[in-house]
Design an enzyme around this catalytic site. Structure first.
Site, PDB file in Angstrom:
ATOM      1  N   ALA C  70       0.748  -1.112   0.322  1.00 53.13           N
ATOM      2  CA  ALA C  70      -0.318   0.094  -0.167  1.00 53.13           C
ATOM      3  C   ALA C  70       0.882   1.394  -0.179  1.00 53.13           C
ATOM      4  O   ALA C  70       1.205   2.151   0.952  1.00 53.13           O
ATOM      5  CB  ALA C  70      -0.578   0.511   1.129  1.00 53.13           C
ATOM      6  N   CYS C 130      -5.261   1.261  -9.991  1.00 54.13           N
ATOM      7  CA  CYS C 130      -4.723   1.178  -7.799  1.00 54.13           C
ATOM      8  C   CYS C 130      -5.977   0.890  -6.759  1.00 54.13           C
ATOM      9  O   CYS C 130      -6.043   2.358  -6.035  1.00 54.13           O
ATOM     10  CB  CYS C 130      -3.391   2.437  -7.694  1.00 54.13           C
ATOM     11  SG  CYS C 130      -2.537   2.357  -6.081  1.00 54.13           S
TER      12      CYS C 130
END
Ligand code: FAD
Ligand code: FAD
Ligand code: FMN
Ligand code: FMN
Ligand code: FES
Ligand code: FES
Lengths: 313, 256, 313, 256
Positions: C70, C130
């Site tokens: 992340a 994403c």
């Protein structure tokens, strides 16, 4: 005092560990290894109205930290399951969760009606998410309205609580979960397998005769944890979690995510003793982490909680 | 009873190109009932995930020893080949049903036909048949000279013909080329599926037992990965599992 | 004669191997290890209009045969990428595929317009998938109409061909692929990461500060292969495949599935030499499998073909 | 230059409870520039997938040897601990920037403060400082007696205080309890983040270098996994990478 007993709709569990559907047959094979009464419950193999042979072989292929399967719901059919398998299992002190499958709505309803009457069946698991059957199965599990409707229909005829098994192959798992909750589901089981494929280096063709298969095992655990984390915050029915569990630590991680019980699938193939082993190891692990009872772990990933003084880890 | 046991490796050697003989100390040896049974080997924690089915090639109940012969091929057998004496390996077994030796009597002749990595389980069978007073003939097929193994061992039990596909050793050609000139009362075979099919077609009139291979999940009959159809099955749903009903079947019992 | 050269819209590739976006920075670090001109192309890190710091740490967590990340699109911003990073890369004889990201449509358009003018940028990769940015990103990648619209807007302003990067976190990947093809995409890149999570045994909380992260590495390969298999049969634009590639064999498997080039992501972290190693090993592997050129592998999993006499494996 | 090398293990021993000292033969030793640099170790093919960052605890350029000290904790270090002499291990390194010894002069005093598994990189630093003529004092904190290691080794270079949290060995308490009575010109430290934070707060007026830990992906600066924010950064986007800018930073350089 037990640290592991859990109550869920229809289910009074000695412990929250059960073999996952399709990974334990109807229990006969694993009864060679240990007393099945040790288990919290057993999720039996998917049952359909008629006997099914399933898909051609090869039906399994290995992947990194996982496996693909395309068994195709092979099972001896409702009559034999009700007449032979379930009576055989009744010698054990263990509640059965019957996995119900079909191609059309009426199939599910027919199986649910009959199988929910069997005394040792304490709950149903509605398999709306099997990726390995051509017609039906997968579609029920990806369209919220359809899933809701099917849940409702099955609830109407079922004598025991109904858990719905969710497919991870969706954009929005929360939406699916809410739909089946609206449809009257008493609980959720998740996740079924992710759709995957492997190709043979020499021929270039899929290794599985069915071409695609369901991915299970440790590889999928992070996806399962994420989905249970999301869904457990959005619904108020309990979740039986699964997807890659192979140790007592994994069980705790699923509880943290929001599960209230767990099922162990693929790991049974790797170690036939995995379920009793986990059950044996859990109390000491809970001690080490500072919990008096496994239920204290449930939902900790997202629940607010003060500094627990009894947290000794 | 099937056991799960951590077994100590007491020998590992390469006996032909990429062919390894692994010897382990195992209490589960006492549970072996027939030649042709197999074990399921775990070589890593998660990667590879599944166990590998490998036939028992010979065993010694008194010494509690068991030998396997395997080809280093993919991920799992490559890791296995890296293990050395003194290490422990996680074994589930013995599994399945092997070759019935009670189907042949002393004085009769048994023909044992093996192809490549199907040769190993025939070795224990050969020993036991010979001990019983059965005359044993072996036909062993390999790809090429460097892949040939155990010829001497088989020779000690009886006449042994070796074939190689490329003719680099023994007779050039397939096992079936040799078989057609041999007389026998019973036929046991293990090898690649095309070989088994060819043999079943030609010798369906004989007493014939074949050992099959199929990709496996559990190895104990629970996952339905390894099913074969039964011939002449009108219902279309009857089956046998290679892992727990086989791997050895009587000719005609299953559809190869 | 090369066995590896491939032509795709905007891209004349020496070989079809390129590092995946976000797994290679802007090339500087890996230029310590080998000559970047060896690569088929380079997919640079996602670029946004303004510089971004990204998410708090921890930003990575390991899973079985995979990892979660992340990062959150950390990048120095359009101005610096165009002014410093791309000019630095121009010393190498290697086409750049610029990964374009943003929170709203205008962001994407602004980045695409500027970055597509830079001479060594031969194609854009629209990062609509994403999973680690809060607003935008993921939604573009899960709603076909929105993805189509965005593709169209970016195509209008781009001086070079536009590839759209698909998210695997959808029910129907074929529908998404067709939508962006309709929107004018010149090619597809797939797959981005699967959304996953890991929890800390001691605290019960997510290991990643961002809670969820994107799963990559060998664990996801079967999902990538399945999706490319499905999409390559449904669209007529080429696919750059990715998801768990770490060997020459993996590359061939992606070609079999239907990819026309591939990107290597996570494996760079494990072995900085993985790309040149694969490029070196491919010709011999092709020989062994009986192919004269890598393009012969493309789509073999589903294409009909006679018995090839030159197939020597 | 960072190297990737298959290095032979020439020693592996447990020096305290679950604490292992691993010695390898490695050509990459010649690339080491400072104490406090680290290597990135690959222990399996796919599971675990990522490399493990481990500090170089000492090295010998002539003998081309390198020692690491690590705690057996999770998947990766458990597999590493199972490796034995003669096996090869895949090492990427040397990585990062270590402790600057040019910041202190002969005759001055350096205080080296280590916590648990942060102790190892201080050992090479201590050796080099001593060789340079710097007076070295060590404060080493551990959880409990069984976790203590290298006390004798450090003693050879200078005064050494050992603390344990439970008081089962040395002084009871934290390293900071001991530090407050010591005089020094420069402070080098490595250990758990709370310890580093406490030290940075109390000794921000001193010349202070801290070695940080962060979860890593690539270890070489490419993936942005290991960034830390910089203090007083108005833009909010400036950062340092622990792997390639660190792991050792001057106090104030990054936000701990
Ligand atoms: C009952 C039985 C007995 C066997 N006995 C032997 C023996 O004595 N010696 C020997 O060398 N081999 C034997 N095999 C074949 C052996 O199991 C495979 O060669 C081995 O599993 C390949 O594993 P790998 O890791 O090298 O290959 P990989 O390609 O990494 O294997 C991937 C997966 O496919 C499975 N698989 C691959 N090839 C086969 C195959 N031919 N049969 C079944 N599963 C396969 C593996 O078990 C694994 O799950 C036997 C197989 C069966 C079913
Ligand atoms: C620059 C640096 C130097 C280090 N030097 C040493 C040393 O000399 N001796 C030593 O024992 N340990 C050291 N560590 C910590 C060591 O890297 C971790 O203990 C180790 O990675 C844990 O791996 P595992 O397989 O045991 O645990 P797992 O829990 O299986 O690890 C899972 C993942 O988390 C990462 N991780 C877990 N703990 C840490 C941590 N504390 N720091 C960074 N990543 C972590 C792992 O690298 C891996 O990617 C250092 C860390 C860094 C960043
Ligand atoms: C061989 C195999 C067969 C399966 N059969 C079924 C089935 O019949 N019904 C079902 O609901 N799920 C079935 N599943 C899915 C599992 O119940 C479980 O949801 C999934 O495998 C994830 O758990 P795991 O990673 O622990 O295996 C099967 C899984 C495997 C591996
Ligand atoms: C650390 C990391 C950062 C990434 N950053 C980006 C990014 O900025 N833009 C993007 O499109 N994909 C990004 N990805 C996704 C990869 O490009 C790739 O699609 C994915 O990781 C699957 O490939 P792999 O399994 O080979 O890593 C990132 C992946 C990782 C692991
Ligand atoms: S391998 Fe599972 S039933 Fe045979
Ligand atoms: S670990 Fe990849 S940038 Fe530091």
């Amino acid at each position: 005092m037990s640290k592991l007993n859990i109550e869920l709709p229809g289910l009074k569990l000695k412990n929250p560990i059960m073999p996952a559907s399709g990974c334990f047959g109807f229990g006969r094979e694993y009864s060679q290894f240990y007393d099945l009464s040790l288990l919290g419950a057993i999720m039996i193999k998917a049952t359909t109205v008629e006997p099914r042979f399933g898909n051609p072989t090869p039906r399994v292929a290995e992947t990194a930290a996982g496996m693909l399967n395309a068994i195709g719901l092979q099972n001896p059919g409702l009559e034999k399951v009700v007449g032979e398998e379930l009576p055989w299992l009744s010698q054990y002190d263990v509640p059965i969760i019957a996995n119900v499958a079909g191609s059309v709505e009426e199939d599910y309803v027919a199986v649910a009606r009959e199988i929910s009457k069997v005394p040792n069946v304490h709950a149903l698991e509605l398999n709306i998410s099997c990726p390995n059957v051509k017609h039906g199965g997968i579609t029920f599990g990806t369209i919220p309205e359809v899933a809701k409707q099917l849940t409702w229909k099955v609830k109407e005829v079922s004598d025991v609580p109904v858990y719905v098994k969710l497919s991870p192959n969706v954009t929005n798992i929360v939406e699916m979960a809410k739909a089946v909750e609206d449809g009257g589901a008493d609980g959720l089981t998740m996740i079924n397998t992710l759709v995957g494929m492997r190709l043979d280096m020499k021929t270039g063709k899929p290794i599985l005769a069915n071409r695609t298969g369901g991915l299970s095992g440790p590889a999928v655990k992070p996806v399962a944890i994420r989905m249970i984390y999301e869904v457990s915050q959005a619904v108020s029915i309990p979740i039986i979690g699964m997807g890659g569990i192979s140790s007592a630590e994994d069980v705790i991680e699923f509880f943290y995510a929001g599960a209230s019980a767990v099922a162990v699938g693929t790991a049974n193939f790797v170690d036939p003793f995995v379920c009793p082993d986990i059950i044996e190891k859990l109390p000491a692990l809970l001690d080490r982490l500072g919990f008096e009872h496994i239920s204290e772990c449930q939902g900790r990933s997202w629940k607010e909680h003060g500094q627990r003084t009894y947290h000794r880890a | 009873m099937i056991q799960k046991e951590l077994c100590r490796i007491i020998g590992q050697r390469e006996i032909a190109a990429d062919i390894y003989e692994l010897t382990i100390k195992a209490n589960l040896v006492k549970e072996i009932s027939e030649p042709g049974q197999f074990v399921h080997i775990r070589v890593a924690k998660h990667d590879p995930l599944l166990r590998r089915p490998i036939s028992i090639s010979s065993y010694d109940k008194e010494a509690r020893q068991l030998k396997m012969i395997y080809r280093k091929e993919g991920k799992g057998t490559t890791l296995l080949a890296e293990m050395v004496e003194g290490m422990e390996v996680d074994i589930l077994g013995p599994l399945g049903n092997g070759f019935p030796i009670e189907e042949v009597s002393a004085g009769e002749t048994a023909l044992l036909v093996g192809g490549g990595i199907g040769v190993p389980p025939l070795y224990e069978l050969s020993k036991q048949l010979k001990a019983k007073g059965v005359k044993v003939i072996h036909v062993l097929g390999f790809q090429t000279k460097s892949a040939v193994f155990y010829e001497q061992e088989f020779l000690q039990n009886g006449e042994t013909f070796v074939t190689t596909v490329d003719g680099s050793y023994g007779f050039k050609g397939f096992v079936t080329d040799i078989m057609k000139d041999l007389q026998f009362d019973i036929l046991y075979t293990c090898g690649p599926t095309p070989m088994l099919r060819a043999i079943e077609q030609k010798y369906s009139n004989k007493k014939l037992f074949l050992s099959l291979e199929e990709r496996m999940g559990c190895g104990v009959g629970a996952c339905f990965a390894c099913v074969c159809k039964r011939p002449n099955d009108l219902s279309g749903v009857s089956y046998k599992k290679v892992c727990s009903d086989g791997p050895v079947f009587r000719a005609g019992e299953v559809f190869i």
